[in-house]
Write an enzyme that holds these catalytic residues in place. Structure first.
Site, PDB file in Angstrom:
ATOM      1  CB  SER A 242      -0.925  -0.029   1.209  1.00  0.00           C
ATOM      2  OG  SER A 242      -1.618   1.182   1.345  1.00  0.00           O
ATOM      3  NE  ARG A 243       1.209   5.938  -1.904  1.00  0.00           N
ATOM      4  CZ  ARG A 243       0.934   5.342  -3.035  1.00  0.00           C
ATOM      5  NH1 ARG A 243       1.137   4.029  -3.166  1.00  0.00           N
ATOM      6  NH2 ARG A 243       0.446   6.027  -4.062  1.00  0.00           N
ATOM      7  CD  GLU A 272       8.188   3.969  -1.673  1.00  0.00           C
ATOM      8  OE1 GLU A 272       8.237   4.438  -2.823  1.00  0.00           O
ATOM      9  OE2 GLU A 272       7.339   3.164  -1.314  1.00  0.00           O
ATOM     10  CG  HIS A 290       6.356   1.825  -5.047  1.00  0.00           C
ATOM     11  ND1 HIS A 290       6.177   2.978  -4.304  1.00  0.00           N
ATOM     12  CD2 HIS A 290       5.116   1.443  -5.436  1.00  0.00           C
ATOM     13  CE1 HIS A 290       4.891   3.271  -4.261  1.00  0.00           C
ATOM     14  NE2 HIS A 290       4.234   2.355  -4.945  1.00  0.00           N
ATOM     15  N   GLY A 292       4.518  -2.819  -7.177  1.00  0.00           N
ATOM     16  CA  GLY A 292       3.139  -3.281  -7.145  1.00  0.00           C
ATOM     17  C   GLY A 292       2.392  -3.130  -8.460  1.00  0.00           C
TER      18      GLY A 292
END
Length: 328
Positions: A242-243, A272, A290, A292
């Site tokens: 997600s984050r 990040e 990252h 995804g």
């Protein structure tokens, strides 16, 4: 917006077919070398752009938006999350914001399952062992992981992606549990054989695997706090596609280092692209940059949504993926 083609400023390099189509439809200004822009560069962009196309790496905050010229009417973000945009300030300045929902669902759900398998079965540890030349052959007790069939999976956030994860998890024989702001329709619960927990704390304490699939908002910042992480059983693993800000990364790192949690699979990080150096030393953690939504199909679909949103807005209509503050 003027009757001529709108000036569209794109902050990062996008797939070639998307950039080509933008050049055909709009007066597009592209970022040819894909270097992330500084705040000063973003300010220069909003001073002249009629449409800004940022990505999740661009912080479009009040400091940037306060410098925007009156011609900036649309921010068509390339991505689903909008936590990088100050929605309140955009609304106050009469700037419409759009995103690209839905097109990343399958890719992100796939990556979530990949991380669950990678951590549980120690895939990256094994891959490093082979590459190092230290592997001495098969052994009955070497590199033992855990099967996931029969384990309890707790999904934090049962939106599009969370539901897609649940569908995959059911196919792998996992028992699906979830916590969400609102309970999903009973038909969906029945289809996914999912158990709803109103209390996140109660769910976390009983899960073998936890998947973070909620957006980052002020309400979800450090939702997985140090206190909540300590509710997890010592054999539990956590995955996050997600984050990074949803998890207290320092607390997570301490617990992993101390053996208070079995492992983690992280595709996102709190700061990040910086990664906590202590995480890099832990074999029990799978770390991804990252990825995804990083499929050709996904990025093309994102770009097509951006184009549709811009074209619809330029034609004087409400774009299909307009973002409202109340949605988050």
């Amino acid at each position: 917006m003027s009757t001529q083609k709108p000036l569209v400023v794109v902050t990062r390099r996008l797939p070639d077919p998307i950039e080509t189509r933008m050049m055909e439809l709009f007066r597009a200004r592209l970022n040819l070398d894909d270097t992330p822009w500084t705040q000063a560069q973003l300010i220069e962009a909003v001073k002249e752009a009629e449409v800004l196309v940022p990505t999740v790496t661009d912080r479009i905050d009040a400091a940037v938006l306060s410098q925007a010229g009156p011609q900036l009417r649309l921010i068509a973000s390339f991505g689903t999350g909008v936590d990088h945009i100050d929605l309140k300030t955009a609304r106050q300045r009469g700037i419409t914001v759009t995103n690209t929902p839905g097109v990343l669902t399958e890719d992100t759900a796939d990556m979530t399952m990949a991380l669950i398998l990678s951590v549980s079965r120690r895939l990256t540890e094994g891959e490093r062992l082979v590459r190092s030349g230290a592997w001495g052959g098969w052994s009955p007790t070497a590199m033992l992981g855990h099967r996931i069939s029969g384990k309890r999976l707790g999904i934090v956030g049962m939106g599009r992606i969370g539901s897609a994860v649940a569908l995959r998890a059911k196919g792998f024989g996992l028992s699906v549990h979830y916590h969400n702001r609102r309970r999903v329709h009973e038909d969906i619960e029945t289809e996914l054989e999912a158990t709803y927990w109103e209390s996140l704390d109660q769910m976390l304490a009983r899960m073998d695997i936890v998947s973070i699939n909620c957006p980052h908002t002020p309400a979800t910042y450090h939702l997985l706090s140090a206190r909540r992480l300590k509710l997890l059983q010592h054999h539990a693993i956590i995955v996050n596609t997600s984050r990074g800000e949803v998890i207290d990364e320092n607390a997570l790192t301490r617990m992993l280092a101390n053996g208070e949690m079995a492992g983690a699979g992280l595709d996102v990080f709190e700061h990040e692209p910086a990664v906590n150096p202590k995480l890099l030393k832990l074999d029990s953690v799978v770390l991804l940059p990252h990825l995804g939504s990083a499929t050709i199909e996904g990025r093309m679909a994102m770009g097509e949504k951006v184009i549709i949103n811009i074209k619809t807005f330029a034609d004087g209509h409400t774009p299909p993926d307009r973002v409202l503050e109340a949605m988050f």
